[in-house]
Scaffold this motif. Structure first.
Motif, PDB file in Angstrom:
ATOM      1  N   GLY A 171      42.496 116.452   6.039  1.00  0.00           N
ATOM      2  CA  GLY A 171      42.348 115.431   4.998  1.00  0.00           C
ATOM      3  C   GLY A 171      43.664 114.980   4.398  1.00  0.00           C
ATOM      4  N   ASP A 172      44.779 115.704   4.668  1.00  0.00           N
ATOM      5  CA  ASP A 172      46.086 115.300   4.133  1.00  0.00           C
ATOM      6  C   ASP A 172      46.501 113.957   4.734  1.00  0.00           C
ATOM      7  OD1 ASP A 172      46.333 117.436   2.503  1.00  0.00           O
ATOM      8  OD2 ASP A 172      47.845 118.504   3.693  1.00  0.00           O
ATOM      9  N   THR A 173      47.429 113.295   4.026  1.00  0.00           N
ATOM     10  CA  THR A 173      47.865 111.960   4.459  1.00  0.00           C
ATOM     11  C   THR A 173      49.324 111.999   4.928  1.00  0.00           C
ATOM     12  OG1 THR A 173      46.489 111.120   2.670  1.00  0.00           O
ATOM     13  CG2 THR A 173      47.946 109.536   3.728  1.00  0.00           C
ATOM     14  N   ILE A 174      49.572 111.222   5.971  1.00  0.00           N
ATOM     15  CA  ILE A 174      50.947 111.046   6.486  1.00  0.00           C
ATOM     16  C   ILE A 174      51.226 109.544   6.430  1.00  0.00           C
ATOM     17  CG2 ILE A 174      52.340 111.159   8.612  1.00  0.00           C
ATOM     18  CD1 ILE A 174      49.747 113.228   9.222  1.00  0.00           C
ATOM     19  N   ILE A 175      52.446 109.185   6.089  1.00  0.00           N
ATOM     20  CA  ILE A 175      52.801 107.760   6.162  1.00  0.00           C
ATOM     21  C   ILE A 175      53.888 107.592   7.211  1.00  0.00           C
ATOM     22  CG2 ILE A 175      54.504 107.919   4.255  1.00  0.00           C
ATOM     23  CD1 ILE A 175      53.580 105.028   3.493  1.00  0.00           C
ATOM     24  N   GLN A 176      53.840 106.494   7.956  1.00  0.00           N
ATOM     25  CA  GLN A 176      54.901 106.229   8.932  1.00  0.00           C
ATOM     26  C   GLN A 176      55.154 104.728   9.024  1.00  0.00           C
ATOM     27  OE1 GLN A 176      54.123 106.942  13.095  1.00  0.00           O
ATOM     28  NE2 GLN A 176      51.990 106.299  13.001  1.00  0.00           N
ATOM     29  N   ASN A 177      56.417 104.379   9.336  1.00  0.00           N
ATOM     30  CA  ASN A 177      56.693 102.993   9.735  1.00  0.00           C
ATOM     31  C   ASN A 177      56.833 102.962  11.260  1.00  0.00           C
ATOM     32  OD1 ASN A 177      59.249 104.070  10.105  1.00  0.00           O
ATOM     33  ND2 ASN A 177      60.115 103.137   8.269  1.00  0.00           N
ATOM     34  N   ALA A 193      43.216 113.610  15.687  1.00  0.00           N
ATOM     35  CA  ALA A 193      42.593 114.762  16.367  1.00  0.00           C
ATOM     36  C   ALA A 193      42.627 116.015  15.491  1.00  0.00           C
ATOM     37  CB  ALA A 193      43.306 115.017  17.697  1.00  0.00           C
ATOM     38  N   PHE A 194      43.683 116.140  14.647  1.00  0.00           N
ATOM     39  CA  PHE A 194      43.800 117.323  13.780  1.00  0.00           C
ATOM     40  C   PHE A 194      43.174 117.108  12.398  1.00  0.00           C
ATOM     41  CE2 PHE A 194      47.258 118.420  16.804  1.00  0.00           C
ATOM     42  CZ  PHE A 194      46.842 119.695  17.127  1.00  0.00           C
ATOM     43  N   GLY A 195      42.594 115.922  12.166  1.00  0.00           N
ATOM     44  CA  GLY A 195      41.915 115.676  10.885  1.00  0.00           C
ATOM     45  C   GLY A 195      42.836 115.222   9.767  1.00  0.00           C
ATOM     46  N   TRP A 196      44.022 114.667  10.100  1.00  0.00           N
ATOM     47  CA  TRP A 196      44.953 114.155   9.090  1.00  0.00           C
ATOM     48  C   TRP A 196      44.858 112.635   9.046  1.00  0.00           C
ATOM     49  CZ3 TRP A 196      48.719 117.374  12.383  1.00  0.00           C
ATOM     50  CH2 TRP A 196      48.530 118.729  12.108  1.00  0.00           C
ATOM     51  N   ARG A 197      45.009 112.085   7.828  1.00  0.00           N
ATOM     52  CA  ARG A 197      44.900 110.635   7.678  1.00  0.00           C
ATOM     53  C   ARG A 197      46.269 109.985   7.774  1.00  0.00           C
ATOM     54  NH1 ARG A 197      40.594 110.757   2.739  1.00  0.00           N
ATOM     55  NH2 ARG A 197      41.876 112.495   2.065  1.00  0.00           N
ATOM     56  N   THR A 198      46.315 108.778   8.308  1.00  0.00           N
ATOM     57  CA  THR A 198      47.619 108.124   8.478  1.00  0.00           C
ATOM     58  C   THR A 198      47.657 106.744   7.825  1.00  0.00           C
ATOM     59  OG1 THR A 198      46.895 107.264  10.639  1.00  0.00           O
ATOM     60  CG2 THR A 198      48.248 109.252  10.670  1.00  0.00           C
ATOM     61  N   ALA A 220      43.945 105.195  13.361  1.00  0.00           N
ATOM     62  CA  ALA A 220      44.701 104.968  12.119  1.00  0.00           C
ATOM     63  C   ALA A 220      43.733 104.846  10.943  1.00  0.00           C
ATOM     64  CB  ALA A 220      45.519 103.676  12.240  1.00  0.00           C
ATOM     65  N   THR A 221      44.108 105.455   9.796  1.00  0.00           N
ATOM     66  CA  THR A 221      43.260 105.339   8.597  1.00  0.00           C
ATOM     67  C   THR A 221      43.492 103.977   7.948  1.00  0.00           C
ATOM     68  OG1 THR A 221      43.669 107.698   8.315  1.00  0.00           O
ATOM     69  CG2 THR A 221      42.528 106.583   6.508  1.00  0.00           C
ATOM     70  N   VAL A 235      45.772 101.953   0.511  1.00  0.00           N
ATOM     71  CA  VAL A 235      46.822 102.984   0.461  1.00  0.00           C
ATOM     72  C   VAL A 235      46.697 103.774  -0.840  1.00  0.00           C
ATOM     73  CG1 VAL A 235      49.323 103.349   0.265  1.00  0.00           C
ATOM     74  CG2 VAL A 235      48.433 101.739   1.971  1.00  0.00           C
ATOM     75  N   GLN A 236      46.491 103.044  -1.940  1.00  0.00           N
ATOM     76  CA  GLN A 236      46.426 103.735  -3.247  1.00  0.00           C
ATOM     77  C   GLN A 236      45.209 104.653  -3.363  1.00  0.00           C
ATOM     78  OE1 GLN A 236      46.872 100.342  -5.815  1.00  0.00           O
ATOM     79  NE2 GLN A 236      48.983 100.111  -5.087  1.00  0.00           N
ATOM     80  N   ALA A 237      44.165 104.343  -2.582  1.00  0.00           N
ATOM     81  CA  ALA A 237      42.943 105.159  -2.661  1.00  0.00           C
ATOM     82  C   ALA A 237      43.106 106.515  -1.957  1.00  0.00           C
ATOM     83  CB  ALA A 237      41.785 104.389  -2.027  1.00  0.00           C
ATOM     84  N   LEU A 238      44.142 106.622  -1.140  1.00  0.00           N
ATOM     85  CA  LEU A 238      44.341 107.880  -0.381  1.00  0.00           C
ATOM     86  C   LEU A 238      45.178 108.869  -1.189  1.00  0.00           C
ATOM     87  CD1 LEU A 238      45.178 106.408   3.153  1.00  0.00           C
ATOM     88  CD2 LEU A 238      43.151 107.730   2.536  1.00  0.00           C
ATOM     89  N   PRO A 239      45.027 110.176  -0.911  1.00  0.00           N
ATOM     90  CA  PRO A 239      45.954 111.135  -1.542  1.00  0.00           C
ATOM     91  C   PRO A 239      47.384 110.773  -1.134  1.00  0.00           C
ATOM     92  CG  PRO A 239      44.247 112.268  -0.246  1.00  0.00           C
ATOM     93  CD  PRO A 239      44.090 110.811   0.030  1.00  0.00           C
ATOM     94  N   LYS A 240      48.333 110.976  -2.052  1.00  0.00           N
ATOM     95  CA  LYS A 240      49.744 110.664  -1.742  1.00  0.00           C
ATOM     96  C   LYS A 240      50.202 111.448  -0.516  1.00  0.00           C
ATOM     97  CE  LYS A 240      51.820 108.044  -4.948  1.00  0.00           C
ATOM     98  NZ  LYS A 240      52.597 106.904  -4.484  1.00  0.00           N
ATOM     99  N   PRO A 241      50.897 110.804   0.411  1.00  0.00           N
ATOM    100  CA  PRO A 241      51.353 111.548   1.602  1.00  0.00           C
ATOM    101  C   PRO A 241      52.429 112.583   1.266  1.00  0.00           C
ATOM    102  CG  PRO A 241      52.110 109.256   1.645  1.00  0.00           C
ATOM    103  CD  PRO A 241      51.225 109.379   0.451  1.00  0.00           C
ATOM    104  N   SER A 242      52.342 113.720   1.953  1.00  0.00           N
ATOM    105  CA  SER A 242      53.386 114.741   1.774  1.00  0.00           C
ATOM    106  C   SER A 242      54.427 114.652   2.898  1.00  0.00           C
ATOM    107  CB  SER A 242      52.753 116.134   1.775  1.00  0.00           C
ATOM    108  OG  SER A 242      51.915 116.278   2.911  1.00  0.00           O
TER     109      SER A 242
END
Ligand SMILES: NC(=O)c1ccc[n+]([C@@H]2O[C@H](COP(=O)([O-])OP(=O)(O)OC[C@H]3O[C@@H](n4cnc5c(N)ncnc54)[C@H](OP(=O)(O)O)[C@@H]3O)[C@@H](O)[C@H]2O)c1
Length: 361
Positions: A171-177, A193-198, A220-221, A235-242
């Protein structure tokens, strides 16, 4: 007796394969080569080389396909961190099939096996290669050639950046450009596949809706343009990416850095904008973010024959077999048409099209 017959049939099929190859095999290898750094279209030329006799520890590899990546282009241009001695055969990535093995090569490498290079700058842009068996990693031979030829650089980079910097939980979030880059597409698929949001940031373009749909189908989320990022409700609705993965640097890097949660980590692995990374003072002081860099070449060197390397490839090939990891859009280009592949790998409008993969007859 029946077992022996089966064994004999297998052996004769096996030798039949070798005979078949050697009938076509002229003892001469065609390769691409450059004698000076510069514009790849000018300096890369086709050349022929006699294939040396196999030493006991060596194998003869028939290359099936080899990828053209930005790092290959930058290496030929002479602007990459690695400057191979000249003349040099380009190509970091590709897949080949073993044709013949030397007398002391152990049973884990056999004619017919598919292999990828274990070392950087191995020179994959050639139809045949003789190499020490220690320079090669055996991979499953039932994986399609485009996937096998593109697994070692970008999916491995994505995998390591997702695994090695921040302990992520479901459920954690990752951000990428560079969300549509080959690395970015691998990040999207592995994370899903690992259950992480992007959160995936891409450059705007006339076909942006198509691109958003394509990346969303990959898992992609959220997909946003650079301009949409700050005000996106999704983007704002998601937990802040770590974790932020920075392919582009410059302003785009700063923007994804701003989205990090306190004590988040931004990993820079590319500088596609050719601009430096600029860090807002507040991100360092008040958010206590960490900036890291990642280079697959260094990781591979440090894990040359470490079991984690094969473990990572096994995990990636498992995802491939489950249909959860596919190669980026690509064009399979005949070796003879290498100039087209080089041209299309350096588009004049700056927008990346398909990953160019050279194929060898
Ligand atoms: N550190 C490592 O170990 C490692 C490993 C693999 C790759 N890389 C690096 O990662 C980057 C991507 O590699 P790749 O093979 O995934 O590339 P790719 O598939 O060719 O994609 C390139 C990406 O860069 C973007 N881009 C190109 N020019 C840009 C610009 N001027 N400003 C902003 N974005 C731009 C493209 O976006 P558009 O579609 O908008 O053009 C696309 O998203 C390269 O820099 C490569 O060298 C590093």
């Amino acid at each position: 007796m029946a077992g022996f017959r089966l064994f004999c049939r297998a052996r004769s099929q096996h030798y039949g394969f070798v005979r078949h190859i050697s009938r076509r095999f002229s003892g001469v290898s065609s390769c691409l080569e450059y004698h000076q750094y510069g514009d790849p279209l000018q300096v890369v030329k086709k050349s022929e080389k006699t294939i040396p006799e196999l030493k006991d520890n060596e194998v003869l590899v028939k290359m099936l396909a080899a990828t053209v990546n930005p790092a290959d282009i930058n290496t030929i241009q002479g602007v990459y961190a690695v400057k191979p001695p000249l003349p040099s055969i380009p190509g970091n990535e590709g897949v080949g099939r073993i044709v013949k093995v030397g007398n002391s090569v152990a049973g884990d490498l056999q004619p017919g096996d598919h292999v990828i290079p274990r070392i950087n700058a191995w020179g994959t842009w050639r139809d045949y290669a003789v190499a020490s068996h220690t320079e090669l990693i055996k991979i499953p031979s039932d994986v399609d050639v485009a996937t096998a030829a593109t697994i070692a650089v970008n999916p491995c980079t994505a995998y390591r950046m997702l695994k090695d910097f921040v302990p992520l939980k479901e459920g954690d979030t990752i951000i990428q450009n560079g969300g549509n880059s080959a690395v970015g597409q691998a990040v999207i698929q592995i994370a899903a596949a690992f259950g992480w949001r992007t959160i995936n940031v891409v450059r705007d373009r006339p076909t942006i809706d198509e691109l958003k749909e394509k990346l969303t189908k990959l898992g992609a989320t959220v997909v946003v343009t650079e301009e949409e990022l700050r005000k996106s409700e999704a983007v704002q609705a998601l937990p802040k990416p770590s974790l932020a993965l920075n392919c582009v640097s410059g302003r785009s890097g700063t923007e994804i850095l701003r989205q990090l949660s306190p004590q988040g980590v931004m990993v820079t692995y590319g500088g596609m904008s050719r601009k430096p990374v600029t860090v807002p003072v507040g991100s360092l002081i008040f958010s206590d973010v960490t900036l890291k860099g990642f280079w697959m070449t260094r990781w591979n060197k440090n894990h040359f024959s470490h079991p984690e390397r094969e473990n990572m490839l096994n995990k990636l090939f498992d995802l491939v077999k489950q249909g959860r990891l596919c190669p980026p859009d690509h064009a399979m280009v005949q070796f003879e048409d290498y100039k087209t592949a080089l041209k299309d790998a350096m588009p004049s409008d700056g927008m990346v099209g398909k990953k160019q993969i050279l194929v060898f007859q």
